[in-house]
Design a protein around this motif. Structure first.
Motif, PDB file in Angstrom:
ATOM      1  N   GLU A 471       0.841  -1.197   0.000  1.00  0.00           N
ATOM      2  CA  GLU A 471       0.000   0.000   0.000  1.00  0.00           C
ATOM      3  C   GLU A 471       0.880   1.252   0.000  1.00  0.00           C
ATOM      4  N   GLY A 513       0.422  -1.817   4.685  1.00  0.00           N
ATOM      5  CA  GLY A 513      -0.202  -3.042   4.176  1.00  0.00           C
ATOM      6  C   GLY A 513       0.624  -3.718   3.088  1.00  0.00           C
ATOM      7  N   ASP A 515       0.555  -7.109   0.565  1.00  0.00           N
ATOM      8  CA  ASP A 515      -0.226  -8.226   0.029  1.00  0.00           C
ATOM      9  C   ASP A 515       0.745  -9.255  -0.543  1.00  0.00           C
ATOM     10  N   ARG A 523       2.758 -12.915  11.040  1.00  0.00           N
ATOM     11  CA  ARG A 523       1.514 -12.211  10.714  1.00  0.00           C
ATOM     12  C   ARG A 523       0.973 -11.528  11.961  1.00  0.00           C
ATOM     13  N   ASP A 526      -4.836  -9.692  12.489  1.00  0.00           N
ATOM     14  CA  ASP A 526      -5.811  -9.637  11.398  1.00  0.00           C
ATOM     15  C   ASP A 526      -5.354 -10.407  10.169  1.00  0.00           C
ATOM     16  N   SER A 528      -2.690  -9.862   8.401  1.00  0.00           N
ATOM     17  CA  SER A 528      -1.789  -9.134   7.502  1.00  0.00           C
ATOM     18  C   SER A 528      -0.345  -9.441   7.875  1.00  0.00           C
ATOM     19  N   SER A 548       6.460  -4.755   8.070  1.00  0.00           N
ATOM     20  CA  SER A 548       5.323  -3.874   7.759  1.00  0.00           C
ATOM     21  C   SER A 548       5.169  -2.769   8.808  1.00  0.00           C
TER      22      SER A 548
END
Lengths: 737, 336
Positions: A471, A513, A515, A523, A526, A528, A548
């Motif tokens: 993101e 974020g 992906d 992780r 949630d 992510s 992240s």
């Protein structure tokens, strides 16, 4: 029985007709006798007619059999004796010998290897060839990659047999497809019978990758050996897994510089096959390290198998940290069993006094006065060197690099690079980091702490070719915690057991974020990714680790929690090892050499020295397992390379003849299965015309010929006696009355 | 040994020439006329006139016998009738001439021979006047008949001839005249040798021509059924004739020692058959041996004489021996 030589068979049949022709010709030649006492002659004839006719037919049959037996006998001798064969087409025989790892299996009853048996069987077939007829013999070795041993085929059959007897087992798996490709490249000429002999023990390890293998269209027949039926117990050392492949060593015995308890755990995976898998079992494993000609024993362990289990781990605690720095090869060995080739497993390890990590961040070297003043680089420096307060010697040396000064010179000599402020990197820096990664370096990237919009992501992804989507803006979370660990990346495998407990106090408030479909090491709650791992190189070298969250309190409480130290330490220590690559290949491949290497020299003995090609791999494939030292043009050691046995070929389970026949049926050519014995090779099963085309052992052919000649001799005696009896030549002349 | 057979049905040539061929043994060249040569053959046999075994009516009384209707009443003994009132005929012992009836078989099987004509004839001729190079059984039978006729005629007895096959084909009436011998030889020389043998019919036809008792000499190979021969001999016996059976055989017919398989063809119309002689020799010898022995046994069972003649042997010595033996038997029977 079929005839190898149809012309000879025709001559034999023609000879059988000779007595009949003589009989017919003799009937027509005599002039009639006018006889007075005909009534008595007719009476005698009528009384004797049935007996006479029977005797005549019997005599004719004996004579025909005599001629046939003589013809077959002589024919048999000719076949066996290598004489003229009546214009039969010459045979071109390609012997494809399975000299793979499986061919080293030793028959416990005879002490003979599978390869020795197959060579004997192949020699039995080769002995059927007739150089006087123009028969030729070619030899291929089927161990991967398959190679011609004696090509093009030669008429020097004794020489070919000598070549055959010099073959030895390799450590690679069998490559039937490659053998067929080599055969397919042979130029076939008309007027020859072309056959191939596939000689293998046909255990499961020799039946790999046979699907889709097709024989050349010109091949008339495939002769193959019968599957071996002897049960062989085998233990395979499938893997050696040290905790880290790059070990920080102090060179002092008992020193705890290894980082986690002094002793390093080395796990050895043992896999068993053959007839002993139904019972519990144990395999003792010895561990040592090979450094040049020096071998240092490290310890022993035992793999314990449960009933029915085929895999077990042997765990060995070894003080790797006590070893002097430098390259080396871990060597795990187990006791001798039915297959010696897979009883050794090797792994390259690297021993260093410390790791050098480049920290890319602005600000220079300063120590903040309060926690609130700590920048991400400050937290990272603390995490990388927690022992600094108590010891003046650092296992991880930190080198601060300004984002604007990331160039090749600054990166040389570093084991890893941490990018704490990626937005500050100058143009082209990502490319240089990629080059650093490709050379075996670790690149760890944190988001830019003070920016919501992360502008660096596109450049980073483009440089490393990562298949992620990141993101552009960060987003906030409400106290999310780390939820799970994916062990696939192996980055945190050493702390996997304590990871959940360590991560529980950590809160994450802000995140970038990511992906990523795979390669997620940690992780969040949630789902992510917290830590994602990407291997940019094609040769399993280099590593990109992306967090992240930034190491900043506005993002997460991680910098203030104890978890930060093992998280960062393991990222660096394990990541460096992963980025270096394993420098391990399986036999049959062209091993990749460390950067700068021009030659691979064997660690021990006068083994084969391998030259490194322009593509960084050896010029020739390596079929023998072992360890090599990689040296540069000046002869300086730059690393080690190991070649492991191709353990796919270690499967010693026997295969049925039906299965082998079914597998070989895919070749699309007539298959004749032989049975090997101590005396030679005999046809076990044929199809079509029964074939083998007389390719039987010399002795058997001779014995067949002699048997037929003996039968002809006996028939000749019978014919003589019968003829004398039928003709009454021995009856004395008696005058009636 | 090769065996050859003449072509059946071939007529023979002039008797004068043939007589010289048939009668001469190996010493023929040293003899003069034909009569002298014949006499030489039977030397020692004609030492004197023989006593007739037949009871005639002209010489001396022998016995009486009862009269039966049909008897000539001129021989009734009226003195006995007067004393006993019964009719008896007087019988006499008479020395009389011998009526010899020679019967020669001219059937097809007699045409077989395996002896070279040149060697058998003894006169140096390689072939017969009709071109034959072999000496057949019929040739030998002709020589035998000529010799017997000569002897008989030399005694002044009567000689007749019947040549037969399936029937009497030619007959020479009995006579004691000197030309009779040439007539006999001439008839034999001109005879065609073929057809099958029917002994019964031939005996029937011959006996019908003979009114007085005779000595029948049948010269044949007797390749006939024994039952047929038995019936014929019974008729001869019934007519109270004496008989001599002379069986002429070729040596090869008994030995059968052919070496090669060949087709065999019968001389009396039998079917052709291919035979390996070596394979069938034993069985054949059993067959023909049994038959020859059967003929001899049958002939002797009727009280007649049987003489076996080999066409490969010289005719003189065995014939002389037989006639001497027969003469002695007759004398013994008369005096004893």
């Amino acid at each position: 029985m079929s005839f190898l030589h149809p012309i000879l068979a025709g001559v034999g049949l023609a000879c059988v007709a000779v007595p009949i022709l003589i009989h017919i010709l003799m009937r027509r030649r005599r002039a009639p006798v006018r006889w007075g006492a005909m009534k008595f002659l007719l009476a005698a004839y009528r009384r004797q007619r049935r007996r006479l006719q029977f005797e005549q037919w019997l005599l004719l049959a004996v004579r025909c059999l005599l001629v046939a037996a003589a013809a077959l006998g002589i024919g048999g001798l000719l076949w066996g004796g290598g004489g003229e064969t009546g214009g039969a087409r010459p045979v071109v025989m390609f012997l494809v010998i399975d000299d793979s790892l499986a061919s080293g299996a030793i028959d416990p009853t005879t002490g003979e290897t599978s390869l020795e048996r197959q060579i004997r069987a192949a020699r039995g077939v080769a002995a059927q060839l007739n150089s006087a007829r123009g028969d030729r013999l070619g030899i291929l070795a089927a161990s991967g990659p398959a190679r011609p041993v004696l090509m093009p085929p030669t008429v020097d059959l004794p020489g070919a047999e000598r070549v055959l007897s010099q073959m030895t087992p390799t450590d690679s798996a069998v490559d039937w497809a490659g053998a067929m490709r080599i055969l397919g490249s042979v130029e076939a000429s008309d007027g020859e019978r072309r056959m191939a002999g596939l000689f293998s023990g046909w255990r499961e390890g020799s039946l790999l990758d046979f699907s889709g293998v097709e024989a050349p269209g010109w091949l008339e027949r495939v002769i193959t050996s019968t599957p071996e039926e002897t049960v062989i117990d085998n233990a395979t050392l499938a893997a050696v897994e040290p905790m880290r492949s790059v070990v920080i060593s102090s060179g002092v015995l008992g020193d705890e510089g290894g980082g986690l308890g002094g002793l390093d755990q080395v796990r050895v995976l043992v896999r068993r096959s053959g007839g002993w898998t139904d019972e519990p079992g144990r395999v003792d494993v010895r561990l040592s390290v090979q450094r040049g000609t020096q071998r240092v024993a490290l310890g022993e362990g035992t793999a314990i198998f449960s009933r029915g289990g085929i895999e077990a781990w042997a765990v060995i605690n070894a003080d790797l940290g006590a070893l002097a720095s430098g390259g080396g090869v871990l060597v795990a060995e187990c006791g001798p069993d039915g297959l010696a080739g897979d009883d050794v497993s090797r792994r390259v390890i690297e021993l260093q006094r410390s790791l050098r990590v480049g920290l890319i961040s602005e600000g220079g070297v300063r120590l903040p006065r309060t926690v609130l003043e700590f920048a991400p680089a400050d937290w990272l420096r603390l995490a990388l060197g927690p022992e600094a307060a108590s010891s003046g010697e650092r296992e991880i040396e930190t080198v601060l690099i300004d984002p604007s000064g990331v160039d090749r010179g600054r990166l040389v000599g570093l084991d890893a690079v941490i990018v704490a402020q990626p937005s500050r990197l100058a143009s082209g820096a990502w490319g240089r980091l990629r080059a650093f990664s490709d050379s075996g370096g670790l690149v760890v990237v944190f988001p830019e702490a003070g920016e919501r919009v992360q502008r660096w992501t596109d450049d980073a992804l483009a440089a490393f070719g990562a298949r992620w989507r990141i993101e552009r803006e960060t987003h906030d979370l409400e106290g999310a915690i780390m939820r799970e660990v994916e062990r696939g990346a192996g980055l945190f495998s050493a702390i996997a057991g304590e990871l959940a407990e360590l991560a529980r106090p950590v809160r994450v408030e802000r995140v970038l974020g990511i992906d990523a479909e795979s390669g997620v090491a940690l992780r969040l709650e949630d789902g992510s990714p917290l830590v994602a791992v990407w291997r940019p190189g094609e040769d399993r070298r280099g590593l990109l680790v992306l967090f992240s969250v930034a190491m900043d309190l506005s993002w997460t409480t991680l910098p203030t929690k104890p978890f930060v130290i093992p998280l960062v330490q393991e990222t660096i220590r394990q990541g460096v090892g992963l980025a270096r690559g394993e420098w391990s290949e399986v036999a049959g491949s062209r091993p990749a050499a460390p950067p700068g290497a021009v030659e691979l020299r064997p660690h021990v003995g006068g083994g084969l020295t391998l030259r490194v090609g322009p593509d960084g791999r050896t010029e020739e494939p390596v079929r023998q397992a072992g360890a090599w030292r990689a040296v540069d043009g000046a002869g300086v050691l730059v690393g080690s390379v190991v070649v492991e046995p191709d353990r796919r070929a270690s499967q010693m389970e026997t295969a049925s003849a039906e299965r082998v026949r079914g597998v070989l049926g895919g070749l699309g050519v007539e298959v004749v299965m032989l049975e090997s014995s101590r005396e030679g090779v005999v046809e076990r099963e044929g199809s079509g015309q029964g074939a083998m085309l007389g390719l039987m052992p010399h002795r058997e052919k001779w014995s067949l010929g002699l048997a037929m000649l003996t039968a002809a001799l006996i028939l000749a005696v019978v014919e003589t006696l019968l003829a004398r009896r039928v003709s009454h030549a021995t009856v004395r002349r008696e005058v009636a009355g | 040994m090769d065996s050859r057979a003449v072509n059946a049905g071939m007529p023979r040539t002039a008797p004068t020439t043939d007589a010289a061929l048939y009668l001469h043994p190996q010493t023929l060249s040293r003899l003069g006329s034909m009569e002298m040569r014949a006499r030489h053959i039977v030397e020692g046999v004609m030492s004197g006139m023989h006593r007739s075994p037949y009871q005639g009516f002209s010489v001396e009384f022998a016995q009486h016998r009862p009269y039966v209707p049909g008897d000539d009443i001129r021989h009734l003994d009226w003195k006995v009738y007067g004393r006993t009132d019964k009719l008896h005929l007087k019988q006499y012992q008479q020395e009389t001439s011998l009526d010899l009836m020679v019967m020669v078989d001219a059937s097809g099987s007699m045409n077989y021979g395996s002896r070279d004509f040149a060697e058998a004839s003894g006169v140096g001729a390689a072939t017969s006047p009709d071109g034959r190079s072999i000496w057949t059984k019929f040739d030998h039978a002709t020589a035998l008949a000529a010799a017997l006729s000569y002897i008989t005629l030399s005694q002044g007895d009567r000689v007749g001839l019947a040549i037969f096959a399936d029937q009497v084909r030619e007959m020479v009436a009995r006579s004691s005249a000197q030309p009779q011998w040439r007539a006999v030889v001439g008839a034999l020389s001109c005879t065609t040798v073929d057809r099958t043998t029917d002994v019964g019919r031939v005996i029937e036809q011959t006996l019908a021509k003979i009114t007085n008792r005779c000595l029948l000499v049948i010269i044949s190979d007797f390749f006939v059924e024994l039952e047929q021969l038995r019936a014929a001999l019974a008729r001869v016996r019934h007519r109270r004739h004496d008989m001599i059976a002379m069986q002429v055989l070729d040596r090869q017919e008994l030995a059968f020692d052919f070496a090669h398989a060949s087709p065999f063809e019968g001389l009396e119309g039998e079917s052709r058959v291919r035979i390996d002689p070596r394979a069938i020799r034993a069985a054949y010898q059993r067959e023909i041996g049994s038959h020859v022995a059967g003929v001899e046994r049958l002939v002797r069972s009727f009280g007649y004489d049987y003489v076996r003649v080999d066409s490969h042997d010289w005719l003189g010595p065995p014939l002389a021996a037989y006639l001497a033996q027969r003469n002695a038997q007759i004398k013994r029977s008369k005096h004893g």
